[in-house]
Write a protein that holds these residues in place. Structure first.
Motif, PDB file in Angstrom:
ATOM      1  N   CYS A 123      41.030  42.182  35.113  1.00  0.00           N
ATOM      2  CA  CYS A 123      40.957  42.900  36.392  1.00  0.00           C
ATOM      3  C   CYS A 123      41.352  44.361  36.188  1.00  0.00           C
ATOM      4  N   CYS A 147      48.328  42.430  45.338  1.00  0.00           N
ATOM      5  CA  CYS A 147      48.830  41.154  44.810  1.00  0.00           C
ATOM      6  C   CYS A 147      50.146  41.377  44.071  1.00  0.00           C
ATOM      7  N   GLN A 164      50.783  41.996  41.165  1.00  0.00           N
ATOM      8  CA  GLN A 164      50.895  41.480  39.807  1.00  0.00           C
ATOM      9  C   GLN A 164      51.258  42.606  38.836  1.00  0.00           C
ATOM     10  N   MET A 167      44.403  43.993  33.406  1.00  0.00           N
ATOM     11  CA  MET A 167      45.354  42.878  33.301  1.00  0.00           C
ATOM     12  C   MET A 167      44.575  41.574  33.491  1.00  0.00           C
ATOM     13  N   CYS A 218      44.242  38.295  35.466  1.00  0.00           N
ATOM     14  CA  CYS A 218      44.680  37.816  36.786  1.00  0.00           C
ATOM     15  C   CYS A 218      45.375  36.461  36.676  1.00  0.00           C
ATOM     16  N   CYS A 230      42.752  36.309  45.564  1.00  0.00           N
ATOM     17  CA  CYS A 230      42.671  37.769  45.663  1.00  0.00           C
ATOM     18  C   CYS A 230      42.227  38.047  47.090  1.00  0.00           C
ATOM     19  N   ASP A 233      41.839  45.193  46.668  1.00  0.00           N
ATOM     20  CA  ASP A 233      42.065  44.456  45.413  1.00  0.00           C
ATOM     21  C   ASP A 233      40.757  43.829  44.923  1.00  0.00           C
ATOM     22  N   LYS A 239      36.095  43.177  38.006  1.00  0.00           N
ATOM     23  CA  LYS A 239      36.673  41.979  37.377  1.00  0.00           C
ATOM     24  C   LYS A 239      35.651  41.409  36.408  1.00  0.00           C
TER      25      LYS A 239
END
Ligand code: SF4
Length: 173
Positions: A102, A122, A124, A143, A145, A150, A155, A160
């Protein structure tokens, strides 16, 4: 945003709005824990409500307006492209990108009222800086996920890529 116990009220308002204004309208399903980093699953909607959210649309404007944000191109394993809106993915419940790469934090960041900067809503990866920092060192790599839902449009819009045997990128346009 379709709070289940006020579904009829929201729907009735959306219908009135559609009669009076030519614009796009989405009936968005909600998740427990909305607005926090720990979403705990979708609210319960019955089949009829689910179908209404999937099919309800606003009214086309005759003006030449720029496309609203939140559109992207989904590319499937055969390489075929399909234009999608964030809303389509949400109502079709296709926003589980667990294990995908992502680009949140590279293509977009979020700044909270407190000034904390995160890659995405999120949360994260934790805080990546603060608005008052003299120097910001923003992420340069995607990163993986680890979140099953989501949920925020911003986001969802970041690129992705499914990284197993075949790549399935979803990209903003
Ligand atoms: S896909 Fe969504 S939930 Fe997963 S890391 Fe990216 S922004 Fe967060």
């Amino acid at each position: 945003m379709m709070l289940p116990e006020r579904f009829e009220e929201c729907l009735s308002f959306a219908k009135r709005l559609r009669e009076e204004v030519a614009c796009s309208i989405s009936l968005q399903p909600l998740y427990h824990g909305f607005g926090s980093p720990s979403l705990k699953g979708r609210f319960h909607y019955d089949d009829e409500q689910d179908e209404i959210m999937k099919s309800f649309r606003g009214r086309e404007s005759e003006k030449r307006l720029p496309e609203p944000r939140g559109y992207m191109v989904a590319v499937n394993q055969a390489g075929e492209e399909e234009k999608k809106a964030v809303f389509d993915l949400l109502v079709e419940q296709k926003t589980n990108f667990t294990g995908w790469q992502c680009n949140a934090g590279i293509e977009n960041i979020i700044v909270m009222f407190s000034g904390e900067i995160h890659r995405a809503w999120c949360m994260q990866g934790g805080m990546i800086g603060h608005i008052s920092d003299d120097n910001l060192f923003l992420p340069e790599r995607p990163m993986v996920c680890q979140t099953t839902i989501c949920q925020c449009g911003a986001d969802i819009c970041s690129t992705k890529i499914k990284v197993d045997t075949v790549q399935i990128p979803i990209m903003m346009v």
